[in-house]
Design an enzyme around this catalytic site. Structure first.
Site, PDB file in Angstrom:
ATOM      1  N   ASP A  17     -16.028  35.839  91.248  1.00 35.18           N
ATOM      2  CA  ASP A  17     -16.067  36.092  89.813  1.00 35.18           C
ATOM      3  C   ASP A  17     -15.088  35.128  89.140  1.00 35.18           C
ATOM      4  O   ASP A  17     -14.242  34.514  89.807  1.00 35.18           O
ATOM      5  CB  ASP A  17     -15.677  37.549  89.554  1.00 35.18           C
ATOM      6  N   ASP A  19     -13.702  35.468  85.235  1.00 37.20           N
ATOM      7  CA  ASP A  19     -12.757  36.172  84.365  1.00 37.20           C
ATOM      8  C   ASP A  19     -11.988  37.204  85.181  1.00 37.20           C
ATOM      9  O   ASP A  19     -12.582  38.082  85.810  1.00 37.20           O
ATOM     10  CB  ASP A  19     -13.485  36.881  83.218  1.00 37.20           C
TER      11      ASP A  19
END
Length: 262
Positions: A17, A19
């Site tokens: 991922d 963020d």
């Protein structure tokens, strides 16, 4: 008992991922540079997978470059690309009304879909800072007239430099509530996006691990796709709120630096 970190280090591929794992807003998270160096030096396959639909892979490459990370654009996969791929397979040459940023519009164009603000096949919604009442009103009318509602992801919130901000599912809710129609969400935790990622990496699920900061998207996506799961505490989830969920990640780490002993 804590699983052996060596098993994680020996994985051939990593789905990360962005963020809350790689950066907050425009600030890189500690130990990320060392982790990326480790991936490159050990010839690991890796993909930065983001539920954000705002930026194209090229823009994400440039964003990381400004932070001092050199990663080519083929290492990025976004919910915008997954959404475009899904719609192109469902309705080849179809039309869309888009509420979102340029990264989403560009992905849809590239997949052969056309823009239509009168009677589209789909209303496609992604994160945007230009949302206004007029766009919501127009989208509501289109959905009431038969357009299918698509959300790029089901995130309610997102981590930012200065705290937590509303994300796609929170912003699309006025359209859902007014029409009584639930959007179909493409991004994590939809296993569809995970299958796209594994296909792009060219590897089997047994050889990959997913690294994320959210129990409700990254970790459940990994569990449902049968990947080893790594929760880092550098983003949304904390040790306290992990207990609210009926499932657990395989690894719980401070940040990606723990993978390489930083």
């Amino acid at each position: 008992m804590t699983p052996n970190i060596k098993i994680l280090q020996e994985k051939k591929a990593f789905i990360c991922d962005m963020d809350g794992v790689i950066y907050h807003g425009n600030r890189i998270i500690p130990h990320v540079a060392e982790f990326v160096d480790w991936l490159l030096q050990n010839n690991k396959k890796f993909l930065f997978l983001t539920n954000s639909s705002e930026r194209s892979p090229r823009e994400l490459e440039m964003k990381l470059s400004r932070m001092g990370l050199k990663v080519s654009e083929d290492h990025f996969y976004t919910s915008a690309l997954a959404t475009a791929s899904f719609l192109a397979s469902q309705c080849p040459g179809g039309s869309v009304y888009v509420i979102g940023e340029p990264g989403l519009t560009y992905a849809l164009y590239e997949a052969g879909l056309s823009m239509n603000d009168v009677n589209p096949d789909y209303v496609v919604f992604g994160e945007t800072r230009s949302l206004n009442y007029e766009k919501i009103e127009k989208a509501v009318k289109m959905v009431q007239n038969g357009a299918k509602l698509i959300g790029t992801n089901s995130d309610l919130t997102a981590p930012a430099e200065n705290g937590i901000i509303p994300a796609c599912r929170a912003l699309i809710s006025p359209i859902e509530m007014t029409t009584g129609k639930n959007a179909y969400y493409i991004g994590k935790p939809n296993p569809l996006m995970m299958r796209h990622a594994l296909k792009k990496l060219g590897c089997q699920r047994e050889d990959a691990a997913i690294i994320g900061d959210r129990m409700d998207t990254d970790i459940i996506a990994g569990i449902e796709s049968e990947l080893d799961t790594v929760l880092v505490l550098s983003g949304v989830s904390t040790m306290e709120n992990i207990e609210r969920f009926p499932y657990r990640p395989k690894y719980i780490l401070r940040d990606v630096g723990d993978i390489i002993g930083q």
